[in-house]
Structures are given as C-alpha cells and as structure tokens.
Design an enzyme around this catalytic site. Structure first.
Site, PDB file in Angstrom:
ATOM      1  N   CYS A   9       0.755  -0.952   0.038  1.00  0.00           N
ATOM      2  CA  CYS A   9      -0.019   0.094  -0.202  1.00  0.00           C
ATOM      3  C   CYS A   9       0.955   1.447   0.073  1.00  0.00           C
ATOM      4  O   CYS A   9       1.949   1.368   0.289  1.00  0.00           O
ATOM      5  CB  CYS A   9      -0.902  -0.094   1.236  1.00  0.00           C
ATOM      6  SG  CYS A   9      -1.999  -1.435   1.281  1.00  0.00           S
ATOM      7  N   GLY A  37      -0.833   0.491  -4.927  1.00  0.00           N
ATOM      8  CA  GLY A  37      -1.942   0.022  -4.650  1.00  0.00           C
ATOM      9  C   GLY A  37      -2.727   0.554  -5.783  1.00  0.00           C
ATOM     10  O   GLY A  37      -2.825   1.766  -5.884  1.00  0.00           O
ATOM     11  N   ASN A 112       0.329   0.799   5.993  1.00  0.00           N
ATOM     12  CA  ASN A 112       1.040   0.112   4.922  1.00  0.00           C
ATOM     13  C   ASN A 112       1.882  -1.046   5.791  1.00  0.00           C
ATOM     14  O   ASN A 112       2.623  -1.015   6.524  1.00  0.00           O
ATOM     15  CB  ASN A 112       2.072   1.031   4.009  1.00  0.00           C
ATOM     16  CG  ASN A 112       2.782   0.062   3.320  1.00  0.00           C
ATOM     17  OD1 ASN A 112       2.464  -0.956   2.700  1.00  0.00           O
ATOM     18  ND2 ASN A 112       4.150   0.453   2.821  1.00  0.00           N
ATOM     19  N   GLY A 113       1.416  -2.232   5.222  1.00  0.00           N
ATOM     20  CA  GLY A 113       2.301  -3.483   6.009  1.00  0.00           C
ATOM     21  C   GLY A 113       1.016  -4.386   6.440  1.00  0.00           C
ATOM     22  O   GLY A 113       0.022  -4.517   5.949  1.00  0.00           O
ATOM     23  N   CYS A 249      12.323  -4.672   4.047  1.00  0.00           N
ATOM     24  CA  CYS A 249      11.966  -5.780   2.989  1.00  0.00           C
ATOM     25  C   CYS A 249      12.880  -5.241   1.810  1.00  0.00           C
ATOM     26  O   CYS A 249      12.877  -4.403   1.062  1.00  0.00           O
ATOM     27  CB  CYS A 249      10.383  -5.440   2.607  1.00  0.00           C
ATOM     28  SG  CYS A 249       9.974  -6.510   1.257  1.00  0.00           S
ATOM     29  N   TYR A 255      11.458  -4.742  -6.436  1.00  0.00           N
ATOM     30  CA  TYR A 255      10.256  -4.598  -7.254  1.00  0.00           C
ATOM     31  C   TYR A 255       9.212  -3.525  -6.876  1.00  0.00           C
ATOM     32  O   TYR A 255       8.662  -2.499  -7.479  1.00  0.00           O
ATOM     33  CB  TYR A 255       9.602  -6.045  -7.404  1.00  0.00           C
ATOM     34  CG  TYR A 255       8.136  -5.747  -7.794  1.00  0.00           C
ATOM     35  CD1 TYR A 255       8.002  -5.531  -9.442  1.00  0.00           C
ATOM     36  CD2 TYR A 255       6.915  -6.010  -7.261  1.00  0.00           C
ATOM     37  CE1 TYR A 255       6.702  -5.446  -9.746  1.00  0.00           C
ATOM     38  CE2 TYR A 255       5.711  -5.815  -7.887  1.00  0.00           C
ATOM     39  CZ  TYR A 255       5.651  -5.483  -9.147  1.00  0.00           C
ATOM     40  OH  TYR A 255       4.355  -5.576  -9.547  1.00  0.00           O
ATOM     41  N   SER A 296       9.943  -3.112 -13.912  1.00  0.00           N
ATOM     42  CA  SER A 296      11.041  -3.152 -12.930  1.00  0.00           C
ATOM     43  C   SER A 296      12.156  -4.060 -13.235  1.00  0.00           C
ATOM     44  O   SER A 296      13.148  -4.387 -12.374  1.00  0.00           O
ATOM     45  CB  SER A 296      10.204  -3.635 -11.596  1.00  0.00           C
ATOM     46  OG  SER A 296       9.420  -4.849 -12.006  1.00  0.00           O
ATOM     47  N   ASP A 359      12.327  -9.125 -12.847  1.00  0.00           N
ATOM     48  CA  ASP A 359      12.618  -8.977 -11.255  1.00  0.00           C
ATOM     49  C   ASP A 359      12.413 -10.387 -10.476  1.00  0.00           C
ATOM     50  O   ASP A 359      13.318 -10.419  -9.411  1.00  0.00           O
ATOM     51  CB  ASP A 359      11.869  -7.944 -10.539  1.00  0.00           C
ATOM     52  CG  ASP A 359      10.282  -7.966 -10.975  1.00  0.00           C
ATOM     53  OD1 ASP A 359       9.706  -9.036 -10.232  1.00  0.00           O
ATOM     54  OD2 ASP A 359       9.779  -7.261 -11.637  1.00  0.00           O
ATOM     55  N   CYS A 395       5.442 -14.368   2.771  1.00  0.00           N
ATOM     56  CA  CYS A 395       5.481 -13.335   3.297  1.00  0.00           C
ATOM     57  C   CYS A 395       4.583 -12.940   4.224  1.00  0.00           C
ATOM     58  O   CYS A 395       3.295 -12.909   3.768  1.00  0.00           O
ATOM     59  CB  CYS A 395       6.032 -12.258   2.238  1.00  0.00           C
ATOM     60  SG  CYS A 395       6.058 -10.648   2.929  1.00  0.00           S
ATOM     61  N   CYS A 445      14.900  -7.988   5.517  1.00  0.00           N
ATOM     62  CA  CYS A 445      14.201  -9.195   5.404  1.00  0.00           C
ATOM     63  C   CYS A 445      14.316  -9.986   4.340  1.00  0.00           C
ATOM     64  O   CYS A 445      13.977  -9.361   3.340  1.00  0.00           O
ATOM     65  CB  CYS A 445      12.625  -8.880   5.941  1.00  0.00           C
ATOM     66  SG  CYS A 445      11.672 -10.445   5.949  1.00  0.00           S
ATOM     67  N   CYS A 448      11.315 -14.475   2.383  1.00  0.00           N
ATOM     68  CA  CYS A 448      10.732 -14.955   1.355  1.00  0.00           C
ATOM     69  C   CYS A 448      11.752 -16.024   0.370  1.00  0.00           C
ATOM     70  O   CYS A 448      11.155 -16.831  -0.186  1.00  0.00           O
ATOM     71  CB  CYS A 448       9.856 -14.077   0.353  1.00  0.00           C
ATOM     72  SG  CYS A 448      11.028 -12.709  -0.228  1.00  0.00           S
TER      73      CYS A 448
END
Length: 475
Positions: A9, A37, A112-113, A249, A255, A296, A359, A395, A445, A448
């Site tokens: 977001c 978003g 956002n998250g 992240c 991306y 990307s 990507d 994720c 992080c 993933c």
C-alpha cells in the site's frame, strides 16, 4: 514482474502552515504512489478538527474528480492512502484512511504493512465488546490506539503504547484534530520518509511522491520512530528505536518501489542495476541482446548488459493504459492480459540469442507466456535471469504470498522450472548478492527467499482469515 505478487500500500500525509491545498497535494502524492496499490484509494482532510473523508474502489484519477476533490474542503492537514489488500477481500469496506470518532476526539489512519499478531489482538478486542466494520488488520491498530488513548495524556503516548502490543510490519500516518504523525515499526519493514514544501511538512511511503508536489526530501523515518508534526514544528519519540534488529523488505528495492525513489539512503534505480550486474557475474551466457521485462526488470537488464558487454535492447513495448496484470482477480484473467500489455519488438529479438531479465519468478505462468511471445517474435534462444532469488517461503509482512502452494520454486527443481518456462537457460540472483544491493549496511528481511523470519510468523496466516471467521460464525 507481471502476474505474480500483489502490491503493498502507499501512504501520504500533509501538515500545512502556509495555506497549501492539502487535498490537492494528496491527490498528486497518491498519483505518484499508484504503483503501490490499485484496488482503492482515499483522502481525509482535517479542517479545524472536522475530518472529511472520501474513499472508494478504483484508481486515483477515477475516484477523485475535480468536483470530488473540492468537496474535501481546504483544511490544514490531510492523510491519504492507496491500497492493494493483503488481508481482507472486500475492497470498498477495507478502503482507507480509516476515520473514527471517540470520546477523546477524532482520528484518521492510513497503514502500509501487515501485523503478525492481528488475529489474537482482534479476538481479545472482540471479547471486550469491540465491533469491527472491516476485515483488515488496520482496524486492529486503530482500536488499540483508541483503547490506549483513554488512559494516555496524548495521542503520541497512545501510539507508543500501541507499538508495545502489535507485531509485524506497519508504516502509519495518523491524523488527530491537531497533529499529524508518522510511525514506522521497529524492524523498518516498510519505507516512510519526511519532506518539506515551504512551511508544510510531508510524510510519504516513497520519495518519488515528494518529488511529485515539488517537496524536498528531508530524511527517512527511522525504524521504531514516531514523528509528531504540529503547529510548533516536528519532534520525535525515539523510545522504540533499536529495540528490534532492522529488517527492511529487500523486495522494495527489487520490485515494489519506483526506480526514482531513494529508500534508507539507497537509490532504487542503482540497486536494481547492481542486481543485474551480479546476475551477469553469477550467470554469464553467450548472447546477442539483453532485454528487460517492463518496468521493474529494465534497470536490472541495463546492469546485466553493462557488466556482460552484451548490447541492451528494448525488447518489449508496454501498453501504459492497462493496469498491472495481477490486478485481475483470477489467474486466467491475468494471463489473458499479458499479450495486451506487452508486445515484443521483433526487430530487436528476431534471429537473436536473447537474455531476458525479470525482477522475479514467483508462480511462473506469466513468465512462460512472455517467453512464448519472444519465441513467436523470432528469438532463437531465450536465457532467463531473475534479479531475485527463488521464492521459497510465504511473506507475512505486507505481500499476499501467504502459502507455498503456488510458488514454482517450492515444487520444481531448477531444471524443471527451465523446462516449464521454455527457456534455454535459467539463473537466479543468489541470496548472498541480494544483500549487497544497497549502499548502507542496513539489515534486510529476506524470509521469502531463505525462511529467516525477523519475528514469529502468525499462527493463522491465511489472507482471508477474518472473512473465514465471520463465515464460520454465521447461523
């Protein structure tokens, strides 16, 4: 990456001391963050304590016409949001910002998250009488702030107490009747930055949104920091800084973010070119041209070409009037849009050995279709390179990969994936080099890719867990 991961977001906020049209500023800020978003969007404006909010499903230019923007009035503060839901499937109900009226005043919040303990917190709140109107974890944050505000001297103290309770990823912009606040979780999963335009202060997910309104980048909000903006200026609550290891992240650089953004001191454009350079060193190949999958994959393709000495070419023309293909709710719908969205330039690839840089490869279905487009355009060889390592794990921090079921790398070997995609060779960026994309020594992080989660995963990780709970309780 087309047809793979859903977006994050985007959040944007303005505190004006010089008469800036805050609704208009938010409109342009959201336009710059539209890539984060495309499901719904909203703007809330504070005019002397009265908060007017307008939000709906659709793109920014669809929801906010000139007349609708004027209905928001001319306040001194505003908070705005673009959403692609990672929890909740009811887009209109879950559109943000969330605006609540409570005994201590009014509050608007954009998030956002994703929280990892949202289900447990929500259940505890419901058992104490809370009534939820959405199926997103953002409302959990809102309730916790209100609950803490009842026994706090200030809204920032309530936010600080909320941070002691919630776990996971959250970059927030919160608006009270007199203050605008930016909050970044202690891990720093998602970006948030501060800008200045005249005597107005801006908060935004990415620096490209500051550029869109002519604001100057000041700095990033630190992981764990609460930034408070009011009539007296800007101050910070730093008590949560450093209580967790930094875990930004890494996929923001690969991306999610726009290439013209700078996140935590590193240009996204440069980071992606570095990824391509590392790919060329890790997976060299004899070829005639390097092309990228728009958008990307382009920077990584430039990096690959520069490092390898193979000429870079524009292999695809992107139809800029169609949304990202993964916006379509069904996989079949996404696949039908690939040919409409991307058209190969046959003069660039016909009779050529092509290095195709994207990507990432998540599910693989769209990648296979892109490869077929190149074959049909006359490419004699296609060598695919991914500027991300193989996706091996869900994720839980803001993207909608909530299980391993559809991850192609979890089900097939490298050779099997090569055959499924129909390429002559296949190479992924290594986990070692993905950590070398940035200028700073910030922690990332990479769960993933490697399964090393910075905090415990949720006990109930399903994307639609709140909807399932509602259905199970019906009758």
């Amino acid at each position: 990456m087309t047809g793979s991961i859903h977006e994050e977001c985007g959040v944007f906020g303005v505190y004006s001391r010089d008469g800036l049209n805050v609704a208009s500023a938010c409109y342009y800020g959201l336009y710059a963050l539209q890539h984060r978003g495309q499901e719904s969007c909203g703007i809330a404006v504070n005019d002397d304590g009265l908060i007017r909010c307008m939000k709906d499903v659709g793109l920014v230019n669809e929801v906010f016409t000139k007349d609708r923007l004027s209905e928001l009035g001319h306040g001194s503060m505003a908070v705005a949001h673009v959403r692609y839901g990672t929890t909740g499937t009811y887009p209109r109900r879950n559109a943000q910002p969330l605006v609540v009226n409570h005994i201590k005043g009014t509050m608007a919040l954009a998030h956002n998250g994703a929280l990892t303990n949202a289900a447990e917190l929500r259940e505890a709140l419901e058992l104490n009488g809370a009534i939820f109107h959405t199926t997103s974890d953002t409302e959990v944050i809102t309730y916790e702030i209100i609950r803490q505000r009842l026994n706090s001297d200030s809204i920032e103290e309530a936010v600080s107490r909320m941070m002691d309770l919630v776990e996971g990823a959250y970059s927030l912009i919160i608006m009270s009747p007199t203050k605008l606040m930016g909050v970044r979780d202690p891990y720093g999963f998602r970006p948030l930055c501060i800008g200045q335009l005249g005597d107005s202060t801006i908060l935004a997910s990415e620096s490209c949104a500051l550029d869109s309104i002519g604001a100057t980048f000041v700095r990033d909000v630190k992981p764990g920091e609460i930034v408070i903006i009011d009539k007296d200026g800007i101050r910070s609550d730093e008590r949560h800084i450093g209580i967790r290891p930094k875990a930004s992240c890494v996929f923001e650089y690969i991306y999610f973010a726009r290439p013209d953004s700078v996140i935590d001191g590193t240009s996204v454009h440069i980071a992606r070119q570095r990824a391509g350079s590392f790919l060329a060193l890790e997976h060299p190949v004899q070829a005639d041209v390097v092309i990228g999958v728009p958008d990307s994959g382009l920077d990584a393709a430039i990096g690959y070409a520069r490092q390898s000495g193979i000429p870079y070419g524009i292999g695809f023309i992107k139809n800029k009037y169609i949304g990202r293909t993964f916006i379509q709710p069904l996989q079949s719908d996404r696949e039908d849009k690939v040919r409409i969205k991307l058209n190969p330039v046959s003069a660039v690839v016909k009779g050529k050995r092509v290095v195709l840089v994207d990507d990432s490869i998540v599910r693989g279905t769209t990648s296979a279709r892109i490869v077929r487009l190149l074959r049909e355009a006359g490419a004699v060889e296609v060598h695919m390179r991914s500027s991300a390592p193989p996706f091996m794990n869900p994720c839980y921090f803001g993207t909608d990969i909530d299980s391993r079921d559809k991850l192609i790398a979890c089900k097939h070997s490298l050779e099997e994936i090569r055959q499924i995609l129909g390429v002559d060779s296949l190479g992924y960026l290594s986990c070692e080099n993905v950590l070398r994309l940035c200028d700073n020594s910030a922690g990332f992080c990479t769960a993933c890719f490697d399964g090393n989660y910075p905090c415990p995963p949720p006990s109930n990780p399903g994307k639609n867990r709140f909807e399932r709970k509602i259905r199970e309780g019906e009758g």
